[in-house]
Motif scaffolding. Structure first.
Motif, PDB file in Angstrom:
ATOM      1  N   TYR A  25    -101.651 124.317  74.878  1.00  0.00           N
ATOM      2  CA  TYR A  25    -101.643 124.277  76.345  1.00  0.00           C
ATOM      3  C   TYR A  25    -102.626 125.295  76.904  1.00  0.00           C
ATOM      4  CZ  TYR A  25    -100.025 124.839  81.139  1.00  0.00           C
ATOM      5  OH  TYR A  25     -99.964 124.940  82.499  1.00  0.00           O
ATOM      6  N   ARG A  26    -102.628 126.482  76.329  1.00  0.00           N
ATOM      7  CA  ARG A  26    -103.539 127.527  76.808  1.00  0.00           C
ATOM      8  C   ARG A  26    -105.005 127.134  76.620  1.00  0.00           C
ATOM      9  NH1 ARG A  26    -103.468 133.809  75.247  1.00  0.00           N
ATOM     10  NH2 ARG A  26    -105.218 134.320  76.572  1.00  0.00           N
ATOM     11  N   VAL A  27    -105.334 126.553  75.475  1.00  0.00           N
ATOM     12  CA  VAL A  27    -106.712 126.119  75.229  1.00  0.00           C
ATOM     13  C   VAL A  27    -107.061 124.943  76.134  1.00  0.00           C
ATOM     14  CG1 VAL A  27    -108.253 125.063  73.528  1.00  0.00           C
ATOM     15  CG2 VAL A  27    -106.818 126.982  72.876  1.00  0.00           C
ATOM     16  N   GLN A  28    -106.168 123.990  76.247  1.00  0.00           N
ATOM     17  CA  GLN A  28    -106.415 122.796  77.051  1.00  0.00           C
ATOM     18  C   GLN A  28    -106.542 123.151  78.527  1.00  0.00           C
ATOM     19  OE1 GLN A  28    -103.744 121.238  79.148  1.00  0.00           O
ATOM     20  NE2 GLN A  28    -105.319 119.867  79.922  1.00  0.00           N
ATOM     21  N   LEU A  29    -105.763 124.100  78.988  1.00  0.00           N
ATOM     22  CA  LEU A  29    -105.778 124.493  80.389  1.00  0.00           C
ATOM     23  C   LEU A  29    -107.134 125.054  80.808  1.00  0.00           C
ATOM     24  CD1 LEU A  29    -103.762 124.616  82.739  1.00  0.00           C
ATOM     25  CD2 LEU A  29    -103.283 126.973  82.092  1.00  0.00           C
ATOM     26  N   SER A  30    -107.809 125.745  79.896  1.00  0.00           N
ATOM     27  CA  SER A  30    -109.105 126.327  80.238  1.00  0.00           C
ATOM     28  C   SER A  30    -110.269 125.389  79.936  1.00  0.00           C
ATOM     29  CB  SER A  30    -109.284 127.654  79.495  1.00  0.00           C
ATOM     30  OG  SER A  30    -109.234 127.451  78.115  1.00  0.00           O
ATOM     31  N   ASN A  31    -109.988 124.184  79.475  1.00  0.00           N
ATOM     32  CA  ASN A  31    -111.022 123.181  79.185  1.00  0.00           C
ATOM     33  C   ASN A  31    -110.607 121.867  79.859  1.00  0.00           C
ATOM     34  OD1 ASN A  31    -112.744 124.694  77.132  1.00  0.00           O
ATOM     35  ND2 ASN A  31    -110.722 124.856  76.222  1.00  0.00           N
ATOM     36  N   GLU A  32    -111.013 121.694  81.097  1.00  0.00           N
ATOM     37  CA  GLU A  32    -110.497 120.577  81.908  1.00  0.00           C
ATOM     38  C   GLU A  32    -110.927 119.186  81.460  1.00  0.00           C
ATOM     39  OE1 GLU A  32    -114.122 122.308  83.674  1.00  0.00           O
ATOM     40  OE2 GLU A  32    -112.139 123.205  83.729  1.00  0.00           O
ATOM     41  N   ASN A  35    -107.415 116.386  77.856  1.00  0.00           N
ATOM     42  CA  ASN A  35    -106.040 116.314  78.337  1.00  0.00           C
ATOM     43  C   ASN A  35    -105.080 116.838  77.254  1.00  0.00           C
ATOM     44  OD1 ASN A  35    -104.830 114.170  76.716  1.00  0.00           O
ATOM     45  ND2 ASN A  35    -105.911 112.685  77.975  1.00  0.00           N
ATOM     46  N   TYR A  36    -103.890 117.211  77.681  1.00  0.00           N
ATOM     47  CA  TYR A  36    -102.944 117.898  76.801  1.00  0.00           C
ATOM     48  C   TYR A  36    -102.509 117.039  75.608  1.00  0.00           C
ATOM     49  CZ  TYR A  36     -98.939 120.560  75.223  1.00  0.00           C
ATOM     50  OH  TYR A  36     -98.059 121.262  74.447  1.00  0.00           O
ATOM     51  N   GLN A  37    -102.213 115.783  75.833  1.00  0.00           N
ATOM     52  CA  GLN A  37    -101.754 114.908  74.755  1.00  0.00           C
ATOM     53  C   GLN A  37    -102.820 114.779  73.666  1.00  0.00           C
ATOM     54  OE1 GLN A  37    -100.397 111.066  75.989  1.00  0.00           O
ATOM     55  NE2 GLN A  37     -99.973 110.402  73.921  1.00  0.00           N
ATOM     56  N   GLN A  38    -104.065 114.572  74.072  1.00  0.00           N
ATOM     57  CA  GLN A  38    -105.149 114.473  73.090  1.00  0.00           C
ATOM     58  C   GLN A  38    -105.314 115.789  72.331  1.00  0.00           C
ATOM     59  OE1 GLN A  38    -108.208 113.480  75.895  1.00  0.00           O
ATOM     60  NE2 GLN A  38    -108.284 111.332  75.247  1.00  0.00           N
ATOM     61  N   ALA A  39    -105.254 116.903  73.056  1.00  0.00           N
ATOM     62  CA  ALA A  39    -105.409 118.218  72.426  1.00  0.00           C
ATOM     63  C   ALA A  39    -104.293 118.473  71.422  1.00  0.00           C
ATOM     64  CB  ALA A  39    -105.426 119.307  73.493  1.00  0.00           C
ATOM     65  N   LYS A 129    -116.918 114.892  74.894  1.00  0.00           N
ATOM     66  CA  LYS A 129    -116.659 114.367  76.239  1.00  0.00           C
ATOM     67  C   LYS A 129    -117.524 115.035  77.297  1.00  0.00           C
ATOM     68  CE  LYS A 129    -113.281 111.588  75.240  1.00  0.00           C
ATOM     69  NZ  LYS A 129    -113.394 110.171  75.369  1.00  0.00           N
ATOM     70  N   GLY A 130    -118.455 115.917  76.868  1.00  0.00           N
ATOM     71  CA  GLY A 130    -119.380 116.527  77.812  1.00  0.00           C
ATOM     72  C   GLY A 130    -119.142 117.995  78.098  1.00  0.00           C
ATOM     73  N   LEU A 131    -118.241 118.643  77.388  1.00  0.00           N
ATOM     74  CA  LEU A 131    -117.985 120.065  77.571  1.00  0.00           C
ATOM     75  C   LEU A 131    -119.144 120.863  76.976  1.00  0.00           C
ATOM     76  CD1 LEU A 131    -115.481 121.680  78.614  1.00  0.00           C
ATOM     77  CD2 LEU A 131    -114.823 121.952  76.240  1.00  0.00           C
ATOM     78  N   THR A 132    -119.644 121.831  77.719  1.00  0.00           N
ATOM     79  CA  THR A 132    -120.765 122.633  77.203  1.00  0.00           C
ATOM     80  C   THR A 132    -120.231 123.826  76.418  1.00  0.00           C
ATOM     81  OG1 THR A 132    -120.859 124.073  79.137  1.00  0.00           O
ATOM     82  CG2 THR A 132    -122.156 122.026  79.223  1.00  0.00           C
ATOM     83  N   ASP A 133    -121.123 124.480  75.674  1.00  0.00           N
ATOM     84  CA  ASP A 133    -120.732 125.652  74.882  1.00  0.00           C
ATOM     85  C   ASP A 133    -120.193 126.773  75.770  1.00  0.00           C
ATOM     86  OD1 ASP A 133    -121.246 124.621  72.364  1.00  0.00           O
ATOM     87  OD2 ASP A 133    -123.336 125.291  72.360  1.00  0.00           O
TER      88      ASP A 133
END
Length: 139
Positions: A25-32, A35-39, A129-133
């Motif tokens: 949850y903590r990691v997923q929350l900071s990477n919009e 989504n939580y289920q996938q994470a 999904k397009g998240l940058t470093d």
């Protein structure tokens, strides 16, 4: 005897699931973009070997538990003896659920801090999904 073994298995599973769910949850929350289920699925899939290893260790511990504890004693028997009169093993047996939860949580906290394969798979998925470093964050 079966009661203590069942309690150990359930307590370790619940503690590990709680700590893992909180960490994901903590990691997923900071990477919009994730989504939580996938994470959560990615985390558990990446750590499956570790969970199997922990399960085997818990089964081994369950197997040797009777060598160190008198599993025929009930909680009422231990309380009737008096807390001051109990030795270390009997105190562990009296508060068995709490100790089992503590052991399970400790194992998972160590795994979260030291073994970051699950987080790597979550971040890699986010990058696909397009998240940058710069946007990718872990604990």
């Amino acid at each position: 005897m079966i009661k203590y073994i069942s309690l150990l298995i359930v307590a370790v599973f619940l503690a590990q699931a709680f700590i893992a769910a909180l960490a994901v949850y903590r990691v997923q929350l900071s990477n919009e973009k994730i989504n939580y289920q996938q994470a959560l699925q990615l985390y558990f899939k990446a750590n499956m070997a570790r969970y199997v290893l922990v399960a085997v260790c818990v089964l081994i511990l369950s197997f040797i538990l009777s060598d160190y504890m008198d599993l025929s004693l009930t909680r009422e028997d231990l309380r009737a003896k008096g807390i001051e009169a109990l030795n270390r093993v009997e105190r562990i047996q009296l508060y068995f659920k709490s100790y089992a939860i503590g052991v399970g949580a400790f194992i998972e906290v160590l795994a979260v801090v030291l073994y970051k394969a699950g987080f790597k798979s979550i971040i890699d998925f986010g990058k696909s999904k397009g998240l940058t470093d710069q946007e990718a964050k872990t604990i």
